[in-house]
Write a protein that holds these residues in place. Sequence first.
Motif, short mmCIF file in Angstrom:
data_model
loop_
_atom_site.label_atom_id
_atom_site.label_comp_id
_atom_site.label_asym_id
_atom_site.label_seq_id
_atom_site.Cartn_x
_atom_site.Cartn_y
_atom_site.Cartn_z
N VAL A 70 1.01 -1.14 -0.09
CA VAL A 70 0.11 0.01 0.16
C VAL A 70 0.85 1.16 0.01
N GLY A 72 0.96 5.05 0.63
CA GLY A 72 0.56 6.44 0.98
C GLY A 72 1.11 7.39 0.37
N GLY A 73 2.26 7.85 1.21
CA GLY A 73 3.02 9.12 0.69
C GLY A 73 4.28 8.40 0.22
N GLY A 74 4.39 7.10 0.12
CA GLY A 74 5.72 6.58 -0.38
C GLY A 74 7.06 6.90 0.28
N HIS A 75 7.01 7.28 1.44
CA HIS A 75 8.12 7.84 2.19
C HIS A 75 9.04 6.65 2.99
N ASN A 76 8.35 5.77 3.04
CA ASN A 76 8.95 4.70 4.07
C ASN A 76 10.31 4.56 3.41
N LEU A 91 -2.33 5.06 -3.55
CA LEU A 91 -3.42 6.11 -3.04
C LEU A 91 -2.89 7.41 -3.46
N VAL A 132 7.71 16.21 10.58
CA VAL A 132 8.88 17.44 10.87
C VAL A 132 9.20 17.73 9.18
N GLY A 137 4.18 11.20 3.91
CA GLY A 137 2.76 10.90 3.82
C GLY A 137 1.82 10.79 5.18
N GLY A 140 0.89 6.67 6.39
CA GLY A 140 1.81 5.90 6.91
C GLY A 140 2.29 6.35 8.27
N PHE A 147 5.41 11.60 14.74
CA PHE A 147 5.70 12.78 15.41
C PHE A 147 6.04 14.00 14.67
N ALA A 198 -6.27 2.50 4.79
CA ALA A 198 -7.03 3.55 5.11
C ALA A 198 -7.39 4.53 3.76
N TYR A 408 11.41 3.57 17.48
CA TYR A 408 10.22 4.36 16.74
C TYR A 408 9.95 3.57 15.55
N ASN A 410 8.21 3.81 12.77
CA ASN A 410 8.26 4.38 11.39
C ASN A 410 9.58 4.54 10.83
N LEU A 449 3.16 -6.45 4.22
CA LEU A 449 4.27 -5.49 3.98
C LEU A 449 4.31 -4.30 4.76
C1 LIG Z 1 12.45 12.33 4.82
C2 LIG Z 1 11.66 11.69 5.77
C3 LIG Z 1 11.23 12.35 6.81
C4 LIG Z 1 10.30 11.74 7.81
N1 LIG Z 1 10.03 12.55 8.89
C5 LIG Z 1 9.17 12.12 9.81
C6 LIG Z 1 8.94 12.88 10.86
O1 LIG Z 1 9.01 13.75 11.06
N2 LIG Z 1 7.96 11.92 11.92
C7 LIG Z 1 7.54 10.87 11.59
O2 LIG Z 1 6.83 10.38 12.21
N3 LIG Z 1 8.18 10.05 10.65
C8 LIG Z 1 8.81 10.59 9.76
N4 LIG Z 1 9.19 9.90 8.63
C9 LIG Z 1 9.04 8.39 8.87
C10 LIG Z 1 7.65 8.31 8.03
O3 LIG Z 1 6.66 8.43 9.37
C11 LIG Z 1 7.30 6.92 7.65
O4 LIG Z 1 8.42 6.68 6.64
C12 LIG Z 1 6.03 6.49 7.15
O5 LIG Z 1 6.09 5.13 6.80
C13 LIG Z 1 5.66 7.48 5.93
O6 LIG Z 1 4.42 7.36 5.55
P1 LIG Z 1 4.18 7.36 4.02
O7 LIG Z 1 2.53 7.23 3.70
O8 LIG Z 1 4.79 8.30 3.17
O9 LIG Z 1 4.59 5.93 3.58
P2 LIG Z 1 4.44 4.69 2.48
O10 LIG Z 1 5.94 4.40 2.36
O11 LIG Z 1 3.61 5.07 1.48
O12 LIG Z 1 4.04 3.68 3.26
C14 LIG Z 1 4.72 3.19 4.78
C15 LIG Z 1 3.84 1.98 5.33
O13 LIG Z 1 2.55 2.54 5.59
C16 LIG Z 1 1.41 1.81 5.08
N5 LIG Z 1 0.50 2.75 4.58
C17 LIG Z 1 0.68 3.82 3.73
N6 LIG Z 1 -0.39 4.57 3.44
C18 LIG Z 1 -1.26 3.57 4.09
C19 LIG Z 1 -2.92 3.80 4.12
N7 LIG Z 1 -3.52 4.62 3.48
N8 LIG Z 1 -3.37 2.78 4.59
C20 LIG Z 1 -2.75 1.70 5.21
N9 LIG Z 1 -1.54 1.60 5.26
C21 LIG Z 1 -0.87 2.47 4.69
C22 LIG Z 1 2.28 1.17 3.82
O14 LIG Z 1 1.57 -0.02 3.68
C23 LIG Z 1 3.76 0.86 4.43
O15 LIG Z 1 3.57 -0.29 5.28
C24 LIG Z 1 10.03 10.45 7.78
C25 LIG Z 1 10.47 9.80 6.55
C26 LIG Z 1 11.29 10.45 5.48
C27 LIG Z 1 11.77 9.57 4.38
#
Ligand SMILES: Cc1cc2nc3c(=O)[nH]c(=O)nc-3n(C[C@H](O)[C@H](O)[C@H](O)COP(=O)(O)OP(=O)(O)OC[C@H]3O[C@@H](n4cnc5c(N)ncnc54)[C@H](O)[C@@H]3O)c2cc1C
Length: 456
Positions: A70, A72-76, A91, A132, A137, A140, A147, A198, A408, A410, A449
Amino acid sequence: MSSLSSAAADLRKQLSGQLLEPGAPTYDDVRRVHNGAIDKRPALIARCLGAADVADAVRLARAEGLEIAVRGGGHNVAGRASVEGGMMIDLSLMRQVVVDPAGRTATAGGGTLWREFNRETQQFGLATTGGVVSSTGVAGLTLAGGFGWLMPRFGMALDNLRAATMVLADGRVAHVDAASHPDLFWAIRGGGGNFGVAATLEFQLHEVGPIVTGGLVVHPGPRARDLLRFFREQARDLPDEAFIVAAMLFAPDGSGMKVAAIGAQHSGPLAAGEAFARPIKAFGPPVMDVLGPMPYVASNMMLDDSFQKGARNYWKSHFLHDLSDGAIDALLVQYDRLPTPLSQIVIEHFHGAATRVPVADTAYALRDSGFNVLLVAQWTDPRDDDRCADWCRAAYASLQPFISPRRYANYLNDDDLRDPINLTSMYGANLPRLRQVKKQFDPDNAFHLNLNIPPG
Ligand SMILES: Cc1cc2nc3c(=O)[nH]c(=O)nc-3n(C[C@H](O)[C@H](O)[C@H](O)COP(=O)(O)OP(=O)(O)OC[C@H]3O[C@@H](n4cnc5c(N)ncnc54)[C@H](O)[C@@H]3O)c2cc1C
């Protein structure tokens, strides 16, 4: 026609969005995530426009035995948003943010980024705790914690989640909140993507800004030891309105100069923000001082440029109760050895409202005060892959004498997850209940995953 091709053809007719297969013109762009080192090729990418699209994609993936990722923001940084040979449920077209200013809530699509969320909510002088870095996204980040600058005042992002539209493992769509699904609502606040997709997330908002006290004060690298000790002292007695972070990195101007910085935000009245900022600004002659009144939205974006999409990443992180002199010494050794100009060490301070929520109230277990240390290896040349990961692992090993039992979630890599002790370090005493809820809503572990919780 194979079973998968005919199922894909049927799904394509159903979807409001798009279904991409390898070879489609946008396939290569869409499959890319933030971390440029992730290069997975899904068999199908469902670019969903709503919960019904997500439900159909989940059903097809399960019927055809495809692993589900899945996005979301693709940031993991572990790249969990994509999958080799499976179904990517993308998404990123679902990014609408609808604000209810009277009710002080906002509902965001599952692919929304924090920068979009902040922009919309600030039209009404409202906000909630987000990342921060604003390119992260919403979904995620929230589902596994979240935080950010407002955490000491309003709790983690997940503490502000009021409801979610969830697509469950059997393809059902459910409106999940405290009244309708108490166990599931408890579990999605900290249990990551384990319980479903979600499609939308509804948040509580608070009055913030539009102008807050925020910014950075940057000092020469040789002052890093003094700066970290000063940072530790400042952290002892912060009001809930304030959040601080320290970073040891290279100056972004390409000069090769190392610098040490404090990033700060105070979201209360500007006079109180000025008093909070005064000692930070008075700490020695800085090479740069941009701490002062600024728009809340800008304060949330000020670190974005240090984390460009497409750079290669490998991270390690752990929580420390104290930033002891020994821990500072260990970090300084690693600072000397930063493997590339994009790499850095970040220390985020946890305190305030987020630490006052009882551990059992949500699935999220890291409610301690202290310091989250993040070791960021970031680079662009694939030939540096091993060297950068080696630095990160060695730096992490050197921190072991100082760590607390918590991590933590994430920030964890897939290699972290191979060690079962990390399930406990993420979920703590909440793990048995999480496993029970997982068994109830996803007994076959279709959503694995992620920070995976084995069904109980
Ligand atoms: C540059 C950078 C800065 C960051 N800063 C912070 C910060 O300040 N605070 C903090 O807490 N974290 C931070 N993070 C970590 C961040 O919280 C995680 O990388 C988080 O997974 C990002 O969410 P995403 O939706 O972009 O991730 P994605 O890569 O899209 O998804 C990550 C995980 O979440 C799941 N997921 C995503 N969207 C959904 C959905 N809609 N429903 C169900 N599952 C979903 C996915 O299946 C996957 O397992 C940072 C990461 C990066 C790369």
